[in-house]
Structures are given as structure tokens and as C-alpha cells.
Design a protein around this motif. Structure first.
Motif, PDB file in Angstrom:
ATOM      1  N   GLU A  38       0.863  -1.310  -0.141  1.00  0.00           N
ATOM      2  CA  GLU A  38       0.224   0.105   0.133  1.00  0.00           C
ATOM      3  C   GLU A  38       0.804   1.390   0.096  1.00  0.00           C
ATOM      4  OE1 GLU A  38      -3.378   0.163  -0.328  1.00  0.00           O
ATOM      5  OE2 GLU A  38      -3.225  -1.891  -0.453  1.00  0.00           O
ATOM      6  N   HIS A  39       1.994   1.181   0.538  1.00  0.00           N
ATOM      7  CA  HIS A  39       2.787   2.473   0.679  1.00  0.00           C
ATOM      8  C   HIS A  39       4.261   2.410   0.421  1.00  0.00           C
ATOM      9  CE1 HIS A  39      -0.448   4.406   3.125  1.00  0.00           C
ATOM     10  NE2 HIS A  39      -0.574   3.249   3.734  1.00  0.00           N
ATOM     11  N   GLY A  40       4.884   1.173  -0.040  1.00  0.00           N
ATOM     12  CA  GLY A  40       5.864   0.877  -0.686  1.00  0.00           C
ATOM     13  C   GLY A  40       7.059   0.999   0.228  1.00  0.00           C
ATOM     14  N   LEU A  41       6.655   0.635   1.508  1.00  0.00           N
ATOM     15  CA  LEU A  41       7.810   0.795   2.583  1.00  0.00           C
ATOM     16  C   LEU A  41       8.012  -0.626   2.727  1.00  0.00           C
ATOM     17  CD1 LEU A  41       5.403   3.141   4.889  1.00  0.00           C
ATOM     18  CD2 LEU A  41       7.692   3.688   3.831  1.00  0.00           C
ATOM     19  N   GLU A  42       9.303  -0.727   2.949  1.00  0.00           N
ATOM     20  CA  GLU A  42      10.031  -2.129   3.212  1.00  0.00           C
ATOM     21  C   GLU A  42      11.061  -1.968   4.517  1.00  0.00           C
ATOM     22  OE1 GLU A  42      11.097  -4.923   0.193  1.00  0.00           O
ATOM     23  OE2 GLU A  42      10.742  -3.128  -1.422  1.00  0.00           O
ATOM     24  N   PHE A  43      11.113  -3.081   5.392  1.00  0.00           N
ATOM     25  CA  PHE A  43      11.803  -2.850   6.500  1.00  0.00           C
ATOM     26  C   PHE A  43      12.539  -4.229   6.466  1.00  0.00           C
ATOM     27  CE2 PHE A  43       8.127  -0.338   7.300  1.00  0.00           C
ATOM     28  CZ  PHE A  43       8.765   0.857   7.578  1.00  0.00           C
ATOM     29  N   ALA A  44      13.788  -4.144   6.817  1.00  0.00           N
ATOM     30  CA  ALA A  44      14.698  -5.418   6.905  1.00  0.00           C
ATOM     31  C   ALA A  44      14.472  -6.264   7.828  1.00  0.00           C
ATOM     32  CB  ALA A  44      16.088  -5.072   6.973  1.00  0.00           C
ATOM     33  N   ASP A  45      14.113  -5.746   9.172  1.00  0.00           N
ATOM     34  CA  ASP A  45      13.772  -6.420  10.132  1.00  0.00           C
ATOM     35  C   ASP A  45      12.695  -5.869  11.400  1.00  0.00           C
ATOM     36  OD1 ASP A  45      15.494  -4.707  11.502  1.00  0.00           O
ATOM     37  OD2 ASP A  45      17.407  -5.989  11.028  1.00  0.00           O
ATOM     38  N   TYR A  46      12.616  -6.566  12.185  1.00  0.00           N
ATOM     39  CA  TYR A  46      11.509  -6.032  13.124  1.00  0.00           C
ATOM     40  C   TYR A  46      12.297  -4.472  13.786  1.00  0.00           C
ATOM     41  CZ  TYR A  46       9.074  -4.833  17.587  1.00  0.00           C
ATOM     42  OH  TYR A  46       8.106  -4.541  18.298  1.00  0.00           O
ATOM     43  N   GLU A  47      13.518  -4.605  14.071  1.00  0.00           N
ATOM     44  CA  GLU A  47      14.168  -3.193  14.639  1.00  0.00           C
ATOM     45  C   GLU A  47      13.797  -2.059  13.721  1.00  0.00           C
ATOM     46  OE1 GLU A  47      15.780  -0.525  16.623  1.00  0.00           O
ATOM     47  OE2 GLU A  47      14.859  -2.129  17.457  1.00  0.00           O
ATOM     48  N   ALA A  48      13.996  -2.431  12.451  1.00  0.00           N
ATOM     49  CA  ALA A  48      13.677  -1.326  11.315  1.00  0.00           C
ATOM     50  C   ALA A  48      12.383  -0.728  11.467  1.00  0.00           C
ATOM     51  CB  ALA A  48      14.074  -1.759   9.928  1.00  0.00           C
ATOM     52  N   LEU A  49      11.418  -1.778  11.466  1.00  0.00           N
ATOM     53  CA  LEU A  49      10.218  -1.433  11.525  1.00  0.00           C
ATOM     54  C   LEU A  49       9.740  -0.761  13.100  1.00  0.00           C
ATOM     55  CD1 LEU A  49       7.002  -1.467  10.835  1.00  0.00           C
ATOM     56  CD2 LEU A  49       6.823  -3.814  11.936  1.00  0.00           C
ATOM     57  N   ARG A  50      10.437  -0.872  14.163  1.00  0.00           N
ATOM     58  CA  ARG A  50      10.145  -0.242  15.300  1.00  0.00           C
ATOM     59  C   ARG A  50      10.799   0.976  15.250  1.00  0.00           C
ATOM     60  NH1 ARG A  50      12.262   2.050  19.291  1.00  0.00           N
ATOM     61  NH2 ARG A  50      14.414   1.374  18.382  1.00  0.00           N
ATOM     62  N   SER A  51      11.813   1.114  14.551  1.00  0.00           N
ATOM     63  CA  SER A  51      12.582   2.780  14.529  1.00  0.00           C
ATOM     64  C   SER A  51      11.602   3.517  13.768  1.00  0.00           C
ATOM     65  CB  SER A  51      13.855   2.415  13.891  1.00  0.00           C
ATOM     66  OG  SER A  51      14.753   3.696  13.663  1.00  0.00           O
ATOM     67  N   TRP A  52      11.119   3.012  12.700  1.00  0.00           N
ATOM     68  CA  TRP A  52      10.280   4.085  11.738  1.00  0.00           C
ATOM     69  C   TRP A  52       8.998   4.388  12.823  1.00  0.00           C
ATOM     70  CZ3 TRP A  52       5.299   2.208   9.970  1.00  0.00           C
ATOM     71  CH2 TRP A  52       4.684   3.259   9.066  1.00  0.00           C
ATOM     72  N   SER A  53       8.509   3.443  13.678  1.00  0.00           N
ATOM     73  CA  SER A  53       7.228   3.593  14.374  1.00  0.00           C
ATOM     74  C   SER A  53       7.436   4.901  15.078  1.00  0.00           C
ATOM     75  CB  SER A  53       6.844   2.498  15.036  1.00  0.00           C
ATOM     76  OG  SER A  53       7.368   1.938  16.150  1.00  0.00           O
ATOM     77  N   VAL A  54       8.663   5.026  15.664  1.00  0.00           N
ATOM     78  CA  VAL A  54       8.926   6.150  16.772  1.00  0.00           C
ATOM     79  C   VAL A  54       9.365   7.177  16.163  1.00  0.00           C
ATOM     80  CG1 VAL A  54       8.953   4.537  18.770  1.00  0.00           C
ATOM     81  CG2 VAL A  54      11.162   5.043  17.338  1.00  0.00           C
ATOM     82  N   THR A  55      10.000   7.063  14.963  1.00  0.00           N
ATOM     83  CA  THR A  55      10.497   8.384  14.303  1.00  0.00           C
ATOM     84  C   THR A  55       9.524   9.182  13.365  1.00  0.00           C
ATOM     85  OG1 THR A  55      11.702   6.928  12.410  1.00  0.00           O
ATOM     86  CG2 THR A  55      12.907   7.580  14.653  1.00  0.00           C
ATOM     87  N   ASP A  56       8.889   8.349  12.746  1.00  0.00           N
ATOM     88  CA  ASP A  56       7.784   9.000  11.952  1.00  0.00           C
ATOM     89  C   ASP A  56       6.256   8.639  12.487  1.00  0.00           C
ATOM     90  OD1 ASP A  56       6.139  10.064   9.921  1.00  0.00           O
ATOM     91  OD2 ASP A  56       7.258   9.151   8.211  1.00  0.00           O
ATOM     92  N   VAL A  57       6.280   9.213  13.589  1.00  0.00           N
ATOM     93  CA  VAL A  57       4.917   8.969  14.549  1.00  0.00           C
ATOM     94  C   VAL A  57       3.509   9.059  13.720  1.00  0.00           C
ATOM     95  CG1 VAL A  57       3.588   9.611  16.430  1.00  0.00           C
ATOM     96  CG2 VAL A  57       6.243   9.597  16.499  1.00  0.00           C
ATOM     97  N   ASP A  58       3.536  10.246  12.880  1.00  0.00           N
ATOM     98  CA  ASP A  58       2.165  10.316  12.451  1.00  0.00           C
ATOM     99  C   ASP A  58       1.921   9.275  11.276  1.00  0.00           C
ATOM    100  OD1 ASP A  58       2.294  12.846  13.984  1.00  0.00           O
ATOM    101  OD2 ASP A  58       1.413  13.994  12.329  1.00  0.00           O
ATOM    102  N   ALA A  59       3.001   9.042  10.650  1.00  0.00           N
ATOM    103  CA  ALA A  59       2.971   8.168   9.289  1.00  0.00           C
ATOM    104  C   ALA A  59       2.504   6.560  10.047  1.00  0.00           C
ATOM    105  CB  ALA A  59       4.088   7.659   8.706  1.00  0.00           C
ATOM    106  N   PHE A  60       3.162   6.052  11.053  1.00  0.00           N
ATOM    107  CA  PHE A  60       3.091   5.136  11.783  1.00  0.00           C
ATOM    108  C   PHE A  60       1.457   4.873  12.396  1.00  0.00           C
ATOM    109  CE2 PHE A  60       2.872   2.545  15.598  1.00  0.00           C
ATOM    110  CZ  PHE A  60       2.906   1.310  15.287  1.00  0.00           C
ATOM    111  N   TRP A  61       0.898   5.706  13.133  1.00  0.00           N
ATOM    112  CA  TRP A  61      -0.367   5.697  13.599  1.00  0.00           C
ATOM    113  C   TRP A  61      -1.506   5.922  12.602  1.00  0.00           C
ATOM    114  CZ3 TRP A  61      -0.999   3.150  17.623  1.00  0.00           C
ATOM    115  CH2 TRP A  61       0.091   3.014  18.723  1.00  0.00           C
TER     116      TRP A  61
END
Length: 326
Positions: A22-45
Motif C-alpha cells: 500500500e505504501h511502498g515501505l520495506e523494513f529489513a527486520d523488526y528493529e527497522a520497523l520499530r525505529s520507523w514507528s517512533v521516528t515517523d509517528v504520524d505515518a505509523f499511527w
């Protein structure tokens, strides 16, 4: 017994698949996903809102509209209701032969509640609460054990915007009064007994004593049990309150409430004075529950990838873990 033939895929993996498609976002592992969730807060939620199927009949101004603590504002302008997201599973789960609740008490007695019955009883009770004058923001206190009646009562309260607060019936009068007296409940839903820790416990007199010290209570709905020896006067039957089955029940829609509307009141332990009321908001509770489902790896019991999955958390109604199951 229905058996899934699909290869199991973890819920977080399904979410990552969705982010990619849906958004073309790829994360190599869980830590990459977690990091995105707390640095791009608006996009994550916003992604959690979209992925979980949350919706609002009114537009909202943004995700994190006021970025400060305390005082942060999320999804300002949105209106939601938790029970919309519970009841949306009724038809699919029932068609797949899945029960909404399977409860076994200490005596080994098993009770099953179907999805249509869960909705019907919760709506019946919601309409009863409205008849008793309950409006959004009014507090409803419950003195109930972990069982179907308690889940039905909570869903009824959430449906009409009442603020829920719960204590376990193994707690004594003083401990309960120290909590409920602070919130001035308008309605009390209580059990007159419970089988707990291997023995029957009469709670009829306890309910009478609670009512004597809660002058704000205007009506009491009593869950009658075989463990009571003391009759509680001037109560209405919980069983009668959940018995309605008519066009009003069939056509009921949960009220849509502001994202920051309070959903329930929890309490601190009371080790440093009286227990402190802790108010949690509807929208935050709802949207974080979808994240919790991914962390607990729980999917719908009727979905092919998670067919027949069940959730059990051994808890008293005096613990926050009871609330987390929603």
C-alpha cells in the motif's frame, strides 16, 4: 473442527506486507520497523488507523495534533466507538462456527456465548442503561467476576459512552468504596455472590453495604448467583436487562464519541493512600489494541491464517489485564 490449510504467517508480517503493497515501505527486520514507528509517528499511527479499518463519520485534523506531554492531542475531530470494532466480527465469526466467549468457572461449568447473542445482550443492556438515564460521560461501576456478564456489561457501557469502572467481588467493602466513591457512579452492576479460591462467597450483604456508601447510585442491576444467602433489596435483574430482542435491538448503533472520550477508570494499588483513579481514553485504547494484537500474534478466529485461534488471559477483574483483552 475447521482446520486451516494455509501456511501460518505472523500478524506483524501481514502488516509489513500491507505496508509494502500500500505504501511502498520495506523494513529489513523488526528493529527497522520499530525505529520507523517512533521516528515517523504520524505515518505509523495513520497506518494503524488504516490497516485496522478504523473510521470516523467526522473528519479529523491530523494524527498527533498537539505534540506535548501531558496534553497531547491525537486524531482531533475523529469520533469512534470500540464496540463497532467488536461487533463487526459477528456475522463472519458466527458463520464460521466460532463462539464469542467460552467460559469455565471454578466448578467446571462451561458457558458459551455466540457472537449474535453477545451483541444482542450487550445492546439490550445498553438500551436499558439509556432508559435509566445514562448519558455519555456518566460513570457505571461494576462489582463482578471474570465472566460473560462482565464482558457484556462493559460492551453495553462502551456502546452508549458510559465510563466503565470495575472491581472484583473478592474485594471487601472498604477497598471498593475507596475506589468507587471517588467517581460517583450513577449505576452499579453487581453480583450477589461468587465462587472464588475454591469456596462460595456470599456478596449480598457487601452489595447492600456498598449501596449505603454510594449515594450517587440511582439504579442497581443485580447478577443473581446460587452463592448468595442475603437478598439485596430494590435491585433490578441483570438477566431481565439483557433479555430484550426486538427491532430496537436489531437497529441499534453505538454512539460515536470524540477520540479522547474516557472509556474506563482504573486505579492504582492504594499502597500510598487511597487508590488513585486512572482515566484512559477511548481512541487511544482502541488504536493501541490493534498494535497489541500484532504483538500477541492474534488474528480473527474465522480468518484462514488464524482459524480457531482463542485468547485466554487468567486474570481477576481487579487487574488491568482484564481490560487489555478488549
Amino acid at each position: 473442527l475447521l482446520v486451516s490449510k494455509a501456511p501460518f504467517r505472523p500478524q506483524i508480517a501481514l502488516y509489513r506486507d500491507w505496508l509494502k503493497s500500500e505504501h511502498g515501505l520495506e523494513f529489513a527486520d523488526y528493529e527497522a520497523l520499530r525505529s520507523w514507528s517512533v521516528t515517523d509517528v504520524d505515518a505509523f499511527w495513520q497506518s494503524i488507523w488504516d490497516y485496522s479499518g478504523m473510521h470516523s463519520p467526522t473528519p479529523y485534523k491530523g494524527v498527533l495534533c498537539t505534540d506535548k506531554m501531558p496534553g497531547g492531542e491525537w486524531f482531533k475531530g475523529a469520533h469512534v466507538n470500540l464496540t463497532d470494532h467488536v461487533f463487526r466480527h459477528v456475522e463472519a465469526a458466527h458463520a464460521a462456527g466460532q463462539s464469542a466467549i467460552i467460559c469455565e468457572n471454578e466448578l467446571g461449568e462451561v458457558t458459551e456465548v455466540s457472537w449474535p447473542e453477545l451483541r444482542r445482550k450487550a445492546v439490550s443492556l445498553a438500551l436499558k442503561l439509556k432508559d435509566l438515564g445514562i448519558e455519555p460521560g456518566d460513570r457505571v461501576a461494576a462489582y463482578l467476576p471474570n465472566g460473560p456478564e462482565t464482558m457484556i456489561a462493559f460492551l453495553a457501557c462502551a456502546s452508549v459512552g458510559a465510563v466503565w469502572s470495575l472491581c472484583a467481588p473478592d474485594m471487601g467493602v472498604r477497598a471498593v468504596i475507596d475506589r468507587f466513591a471517588q467517581i460517583e457512579p450513577k449505576v452499579l452492576i453487581a453480583a450477589d455472590g461468587v465462587h472464588y479460591a475454591g469456596k462460595p462467597m456470599d456478596r449480598g450483604q457487601t452489595v447492600i453495604d456498598l449501596l449505603a456508601e454510594l449515594p450517587s447510585v440511582q439504579a442497581t442491576l443485580l447478577v443473581q448467583t446460587p452463592f448468595a444467602t442475603v437478598s439485596v433489596p430494590s435491585c433490578e435483574s441483570f438477566e431481565d436487562a439483557v433479555a430484550r430482542d426486538d427491532n430496537g435491538v436489531a437497529g441499534f448503533e453505538p454512539v460515536k464519541l470524540p477520540f479522547d472520550h474516557p472509556i474506563w477508570i482504573l486505579y492504582s494499588s492504594g499502597t500510598t493512600g487511597k487508590p488513585k483513579p486512572i482515566v484512559q481514553g477511548l481512541g487511544g485504547t482502541l488504536i493501541t489494541s490493534f498494535v497489541n494484537l500484532m504483538h500477541m500474534d492474534l488474528g480473527p478466529s474465522y480468518a484462514e491464517n488464524s482459524l480457531n485461534e482463542r485468547f485466554h488471559w487468567f486474570t481477576s477483574t481487579g487487574w488491568v489485564m482484564w481490560n487489555v483483552q478488549f
